[in-house]
Every structure is written in C-alpha cells, then in structure tokens.
Design an enzyme around this catalytic site. Structure first.
Site, PDB file in Angstrom:
ATOM      1  NE  ARG A   4      38.825 -26.952  23.102  1.00 50.28           N
ATOM      2  CZ  ARG A   4      39.980 -26.181  23.562  1.00 50.28           C
ATOM      3  NH1 ARG A   4      40.447 -27.080  24.679  1.00 50.28           N
ATOM      4  NH2 ARG A   4      40.579 -25.104  23.200  1.00 50.28           N
TER       5      ARG A   4
ATOM      6  NE  ARG B 163      46.352 -26.328  26.990  1.00 42.23           N
ATOM      7  CZ  ARG B 163      45.738 -25.180  26.001  1.00 42.23           C
ATOM      8  NH1 ARG B 163      46.287 -24.652  25.905  1.00 42.23           N
ATOM      9  NH2 ARG B 163      44.210 -25.405  26.309  1.00 42.23           N
TER      10      ARG B 163
ATOM     11  NE  ARG C  25      36.549 -21.242  19.094  1.00 41.24           N
ATOM     12  CZ  ARG C  25      36.598 -21.450  20.866  1.00 41.24           C
ATOM     13  NH1 ARG C  25      35.082 -21.015  21.439  1.00 41.24           N
ATOM     14  NH2 ARG C  25      37.534 -22.010  21.435  1.00 41.24           N
TER      15      ARG C  25
ATOM     16  NE  ARG D 263      41.275 -24.343  30.269  1.00 38.75           N
ATOM     17  CZ  ARG D 263      42.393 -23.618  28.341  1.00 38.75           C
ATOM     18  NH1 ARG D 263      42.024 -22.671  29.634  1.00 38.75           N
ATOM     19  NH2 ARG D 263      41.594 -24.231  27.574  1.00 38.75           N
TER      20      ARG D 263
ATOM     21  CE  LYS E 169      42.792 -19.658  17.512  1.00 35.06           C
ATOM     22  NZ  LYS E 169      42.574 -21.562  18.119  1.00 35.06           N
TER      23      LYS E 169
END
Ligand SMILES: [Zn+2]
Length: 221
Positions: A169, A124, A85, A158, A10
């Site tokens: 998540r 990532r 959300r 992160r 996104k």
C-alpha cells in the site's frame, strides 16, 4: 478533501469534520467495503484488488463517487477521503465537478513518515462483528485483549493491515498518490498538516486552515 498515506489518521479526522461541519463524509474505503459486503458486481470486482492490497481501478470508483456528489445531501459541501488516489482520478473529478458547477475548496495533506505508518497500521485490530470498531494494541487497546469493548466481537488484523500488504500500500501511495500533492499544490489549494501531532492537534490545525479558506472566499480572493 483529505490526502495522506494509509494510517495517517484521515479516517479519524474525516469523522470529526463530518460532526463539526455537518457535511456528508465520503470515505472511499467504506463505500467500497460496503459494496464488497453487499456482493454487488462492482463489489466483486473491487474485492479482488483489495485482497491483494492493490488500488481499485479508476472506472470502478468514479461512477460510485459521482453519483454521491450529485445527491441532495452534498449540495452544501462534502468531505472526500480516499479519493482521488491518482492524478487521472483527480482529473476525472475536476471534470465532473466542473460539469456540476462545483469547486474543490481545499486539499488537506496529513503528513506522516513511512515508519510511523508501519507502526500505526501494524498494531491495528478490527472487530469481526463491526469493522467500524477499531483498536490499536498500543494507542487504543480494548479492555480485554482480543475482544471488542462494544459487542465482544473477536478482534482481527484486517487483510490490508498485514505487513506485506502495508508495504504494498505504501509503495502504491508513493507511486500513484504522491503526485497528487503537486497536482493540488499547482492549483493553489494544497494545505499541509503535521500528522505526527495528536488527533486533537491535527483537528485544530485543519479547523485553522478551513477558517482561513472560508475567510478568503468571503473576501473574494
Ligand atoms: Zn465490535
């Protein structure tokens, strides 16, 4: 508005749309992280939730977003990423938009499987000096392992890209965000894009959708 699980791309698509259409791009994650970094009251509240991988409560986010939507920069339109959300947030946004005499044009769902999400986010790496410098150990590795190409900053995982937090998540997404798909489908503005395609192909699909939406608007449908 862009919808999709964490890791669906996104953010990448939002940035491309921003350039392509010259519209302001409101990524809730960025706005919230900025507030956290500045240490504002809202930022401190948000940090506690983000560190656990939990969603930031509606009331903390809605005020921040609403303020942005009323600005001059958003008068010709805007791109939303990461908000709403939840269905209550979507309802609050609808109410706010109606107040402002605005209307959402399209909700674009970038569809990817959970396995793909885990694969993408787990690899990532984010630059410690500038969190907008993002790499992937497999898809977009830095020239030198562990160091940012741009400023030499140390590359870190992160907190919200750590395995347990990714699972949390995804669970939150399934429970709270997936119902939004039905919400916007019922309003007739949901469009699905296959997120397993390359970023260029996803971008092309989104352009196709927006061209169709625009044509329909012009024809007064
Ligand atoms: Zn960097």
């Amino acid at each position: 508005m862009l919808l999709g699980p964490p890791g669906s791309g996104k953010g990448t698509q939002g940035e491309r749309l921003q350039e392509d259409f010259r519209l302001p791009y409101y990524a809730t994650g960025d706005i919230l992280r900025a507030a956290v970094k500045e240490g504002t009251d809202v930022g401190k509240q948000a940090k506690e939730f983000m560190d656990r991988g939990d969603l930031v409560p509606d009331e903390v986010i809605i005020g921040v977003i609403a303020e942005r939507l009323q600005g001059e920069e958003a008068s010709d339109g805007f791109i939303l990423d990461g908000f709403p959300r939840t269905v209550p947030q979507a309802e609050a946004l609808d109410t706010k938009m109606t107040e402002l005499g605005r209307e959402l044009t399209a909700a674009i769902l970038i569809d990817v499987t959970e396995d793909e999400v885990v694969h993408r986010l787990g690899g990532r790496r984010t630059c410690e000096k500038n969190p907008s410098h993002i790499y992937h150990v497999e898809f977009d590795p830095p020239k030198e392992e562990g160091a940012c190409d741009i400023d030499g900053g140390k590359l870190i995982v992160r907190d919200d890209d750590k395995p347990d937090v990714i699972k949390n998540r995804l669970a939150q997404y399934r429970e709270k965000t997936e119902p939004l798909i039905d919400y916007y489908d019922d309003r007739g503005i949901l469009n699905r894009v296959n997120g397993a395609q390359s970023p260029d192909e996803v971008e092309e699909s989104i352009h196709g959708i927006l061209a169709t939406v625009r044509r329909e608007e012009e024809e007064g449908m």
